[in-house]
Motif scaffolding. Structure first.
Motif, PDB file in Angstrom:
ATOM      1  N   LYS A  25       0.850  -1.192   0.000  1.00 31.16           N
ATOM      2  CA  LYS A  25       0.000   0.000   0.000  1.00 31.16           C
ATOM      3  C   LYS A  25       0.880   1.234   0.000  1.00 31.16           C
ATOM      4  O   LYS A  25       1.516   1.560   0.994  1.00 31.16           O
ATOM      5  N   ASP A  26       0.950   1.898  -1.130  1.00 31.28           N
ATOM      6  CA  ASP A  26       1.728   3.120  -1.244  1.00 31.28           C
ATOM      7  C   ASP A  26       0.875   4.299  -0.821  1.00 31.28           C
ATOM      8  O   ASP A  26      -0.315   4.357  -1.126  1.00 31.28           O
ATOM      9  N   PRO A  27       1.462   5.275  -0.123  1.00 31.52           N
ATOM     10  CA  PRO A  27       0.702   6.472   0.195  1.00 31.52           C
ATOM     11  C   PRO A  27       0.381   7.224  -1.086  1.00 31.52           C
ATOM     12  O   PRO A  27       1.137   7.144  -2.062  1.00 31.52           O
ATOM     13  N   PRO A  28      -0.740   7.929  -1.127  1.00 31.67           N
ATOM     14  CA  PRO A  28      -1.066   8.695  -2.333  1.00 31.67           C
ATOM     15  C   PRO A  28       0.042   9.688  -2.657  1.00 31.67           C
ATOM     16  O   PRO A  28       0.617  10.310  -1.782  1.00 31.67           O
ATOM     17  N   VAL A  29       0.338   9.800  -3.904  1.00 37.77           N
ATOM     18  CA  VAL A  29       1.358  10.731  -4.380  1.00 37.77           C
ATOM     19  C   VAL A  29       0.656  12.003  -4.812  1.00 37.77           C
ATOM     20  O   VAL A  29      -0.337  11.971  -5.514  1.00 37.77           O
ATOM     21  N   ASN A  30       1.169  13.126  -4.377  1.00 39.38           N
ATOM     22  CA  ASN A  30       0.592  14.401  -4.754  1.00 39.38           C
ATOM     23  C   ASN A  30       1.549  15.096  -5.707  1.00 39.38           C
ATOM     24  O   ASN A  30       2.514  15.717  -5.290  1.00 39.38           O
ATOM     25  N   THR A  31       1.301  14.938  -6.990  1.00 41.18           N
ATOM     26  CA  THR A  31       2.150  15.577  -7.986  1.00 41.18           C
ATOM     27  C   THR A  31       1.796  17.057  -8.026  1.00 41.18           C
ATOM     28  O   THR A  31       0.689  17.415  -8.380  1.00 41.18           O
ATOM     29  N   THR A  32       2.742  17.862  -7.636  1.00 40.78           N
ATOM     30  CA  THR A  32       2.489  19.291  -7.588  1.00 40.78           C
ATOM     31  C   THR A  32       2.470  19.879  -8.984  1.00 40.78           C
ATOM     32  O   THR A  32       3.068  19.349  -9.910  1.00 40.78           O
ATOM     33  N   GLN A  33       1.761  20.988  -9.098  1.00 40.49           N
ATOM     34  CA  GLN A  33       1.711  21.683 -10.377  1.00 40.49           C
ATOM     35  C   GLN A  33       3.119  22.075 -10.782  1.00 40.49           C
ATOM     36  O   GLN A  33       3.976  22.322  -9.941  1.00 40.49           O
ATOM     37  N   GLY A  34       3.339  22.117 -12.056  1.00 38.08           N
ATOM     38  CA  GLY A  34       4.644  22.517 -12.546  1.00 38.08           C
ATOM     39  C   GLY A  34       5.092  21.645 -13.696  1.00 38.08           C
ATOM     40  O   GLY A  34       4.356  20.799 -14.194  1.00 38.08           O
ATOM     41  N   LYS A  35       6.320  21.866 -14.102  1.00 33.13           N
ATOM     42  CA  LYS A  35       6.878  21.172 -15.257  1.00 33.13           C
ATOM     43  C   LYS A  35       7.877  20.119 -14.795  1.00 33.13           C
ATOM     44  O   LYS A  35       8.753  20.408 -13.986  1.00 33.13           O
ATOM     45  N   GLN A  94      -4.002  11.430 -12.906  1.00 33.07           N
ATOM     46  CA  GLN A  94      -3.470  10.803 -11.709  1.00 33.07           C
ATOM     47  C   GLN A  94      -4.547  10.636 -10.657  1.00 33.07           C
ATOM     48  O   GLN A  94      -5.385  11.505 -10.450  1.00 33.07           O
ATOM     49  N   ASN A  95      -4.503   9.496  -9.970  1.00 36.29           N
ATOM     50  CA  ASN A  95      -5.356   9.214  -8.830  1.00 36.29           C
ATOM     51  C   ASN A  95      -4.467   8.527  -7.798  1.00 36.29           C
ATOM     52  O   ASN A  95      -4.160   7.349  -7.935  1.00 36.29           O
ATOM     53  N   GLY A  96      -4.030   9.286  -6.792  1.00 36.48           N
ATOM     54  CA  GLY A  96      -3.060   8.754  -5.842  1.00 36.48           C
ATOM     55  C   GLY A  96      -1.741   8.529  -6.549  1.00 36.48           C
ATOM     56  O   GLY A  96      -1.237   9.394  -7.241  1.00 36.48           O
ATOM     57  N   ASN A  97      -1.203   7.308  -6.404  1.00 35.75           N
ATOM     58  CA  ASN A  97       0.043   7.009  -7.097  1.00 35.75           C
ATOM     59  C   ASN A  97      -0.193   6.302  -8.432  1.00 35.75           C
ATOM     60  O   ASN A  97       0.750   5.934  -9.120  1.00 35.75           O
ATOM     61  N   LYS A  98      -1.433   6.122  -8.812  1.00 32.08           N
ATOM     62  CA  LYS A  98      -1.782   5.503 -10.094  1.00 32.08           C
ATOM     63  C   LYS A  98      -1.922   6.575 -11.164  1.00 32.08           C
ATOM     64  O   LYS A  98      -2.427   7.661 -10.902  1.00 32.08           O
ATOM     65  N   VAL A  99      -1.474   6.262 -12.368  1.00 32.75           N
ATOM     66  CA  VAL A  99      -1.596   7.178 -13.489  1.00 32.75           C
ATOM     67  C   VAL A  99      -2.286   6.465 -14.637  1.00 32.75           C
ATOM     68  O   VAL A  99      -2.209   5.249 -14.767  1.00 32.75           O
ATOM     69  N   SER A 100      -2.989   7.247 -15.437  1.00 33.23           N
ATOM     70  CA  SER A 100      -3.682   6.725 -16.606  1.00 33.23           C
ATOM     71  C   SER A 100      -3.357   7.615 -17.785  1.00 33.23           C
ATOM     72  O   SER A 100      -3.439   8.833 -17.681  1.00 33.23           O
ATOM     73  N   LEU A 101      -2.992   6.992 -18.875  1.00 33.74           N
ATOM     74  CA  LEU A 101      -2.642   7.732 -20.080  1.00 33.74           C
ATOM     75  C   LEU A 101      -3.505   7.261 -21.233  1.00 33.74           C
ATOM     76  O   LEU A 101      -3.851   6.102 -21.327  1.00 33.74           O
ATOM     77  N   ASN A 102      -3.840   8.203 -22.102  1.00 31.28           N
ATOM     78  CA  ASN A 102      -4.560   7.881 -23.321  1.00 31.28           C
ATOM     79  C   ASN A 102      -3.880   8.654 -24.446  1.00 31.28           C
ATOM     80  O   ASN A 102      -4.153   9.819 -24.654  1.00 31.28           O
ATOM     81  N   GLY A 110      -0.354   3.058 -15.057  1.00 30.61           N
ATOM     82  CA  GLY A 110       0.976   2.934 -14.468  1.00 30.61           C
ATOM     83  C   GLY A 110       0.985   3.350 -13.016  1.00 30.61           C
ATOM     84  O   GLY A 110      -0.051   3.705 -12.447  1.00 30.61           O
ATOM     85  N   THR A 111       2.157   3.300 -12.408  1.00 36.19           N
ATOM     86  CA  THR A 111       2.322   3.621 -10.996  1.00 36.19           C
ATOM     87  C   THR A 111       3.520   4.532 -10.791  1.00 36.19           C
ATOM     88  O   THR A 111       4.592   4.280 -11.348  1.00 36.19           O
ATOM     89  N   ILE A 112       3.324   5.566 -10.005  1.00 39.04           N
ATOM     90  CA  ILE A 112       4.449   6.390  -9.567  1.00 39.04           C
ATOM     91  C   ILE A 112       5.085   5.623  -8.415  1.00 39.04           C
ATOM     92  O   ILE A 112       4.454   5.403  -7.380  1.00 39.04           O
ATOM     93  N   THR A 113       6.311   5.164  -8.599  1.00 36.10           N
ATOM     94  CA  THR A 113       6.962   4.314  -7.603  1.00 36.10           C
ATOM     95  C   THR A 113       7.876   5.087  -6.662  1.00 36.10           C
ATOM     96  O   THR A 113       8.231   4.568  -5.606  1.00 36.10           O
ATOM     97  N   ALA A 114       8.261   6.287  -7.034  1.00 37.27           N
ATOM     98  CA  ALA A 114       9.108   7.111  -6.172  1.00 37.27           C
ATOM     99  C   ALA A 114       8.860   8.568  -6.514  1.00 37.27           C
ATOM    100  O   ALA A 114       8.708   8.912  -7.688  1.00 37.27           O
ATOM    101  N   GLN A 115       8.816   9.406  -5.462  1.00 42.81           N
ATOM    102  CA  GLN A 115       8.656  10.837  -5.712  1.00 42.81           C
ATOM    103  C   GLN A 115       9.128  11.651  -4.531  1.00 42.81           C
ATOM    104  O   GLN A 115       8.880  11.313  -3.378  1.00 42.81           O
TER     105      GLN A 115
END
Length: 159
Positions: A25-35, A94-102, A110-115
């Motif tokens: 169980k990974d804690p939710p990842v909060n990808t901050t705004q930015g580049k 993004q939803n937590g540490n999960k990502v969805s691409l189209n 996919g999964t954000i595994t480190a941040q």
């Protein structure tokens, strides 16, 4: 020819990411705004097989993923000698540490595994790339069995 296949597969990792199941169980990842700029791509099959720098177009600004306030993002890809920018809207959600691409009609997870505040890693299963490679590069289909069971680790730094 094999090097080109690996380069394509690994660079596609930015746009086409997926992952297998993960029991922890990974804690939710909060990808901050930015580049966020892609820096390296690593192909792993039990152990790391190949790591390369992300293939930014020479003499152009570097590609980047810009996160928006609503957890969506736009990917900016600089292409050709003229540095033409292609924007991929809603390319990353993004939803937590999960990502969805189209992208290009392929839905991949996919999964954000480190941040940290300045670095991020997204892991994906190589099998998600198979339909794309078959459609775009049918001449490489004979090499796909070698990649089965592998993952792609795509690393970013915050600009």
């Amino acid at each position: 020819m094999k090097k080109f296949l690996f380069l394509f597969i690994l660079s596609a990792g930015l746009l086409f990411t997926s992952c297998g199941s993960d029991d922890k169980k990974d804690p939710p990842v909060n990808t901050t705004q930015g580049k966020w700029e892609p820096t390296t791509i690593q192909l792993v099959k039990v152990v790391p097989l190949y790591t390369l720098d992300y293939p930014h177009t020479q003499s152009c600004p570097k590609d980047y993923l810009e996160f928006k306030a609503n957890n969506n993002a736009v990917f900016f890809r600089h292409e050709t000698a003229n540095c033409t920018i292609t924007e991929y809207e809603n390319a990353f959600q993004q939803n937590g540490n999960k990502v969805s691409l189209n992208v290009l009609g392929y839905q991949i997870n996919g999964t954000i595994t480190a941040q940290t505040d300045t670095a991020m890693e997204i892991q994906s299963d190589i099998s998600a790339y198979i339909p794309l490679i078959k459609a775009q590069f049918p001449e490489y289909e004979q090499y796909l069995s070698v990649l089965e069971g592998g993952t792609v680790k795509l690393s970013f730094i915050k600009k």
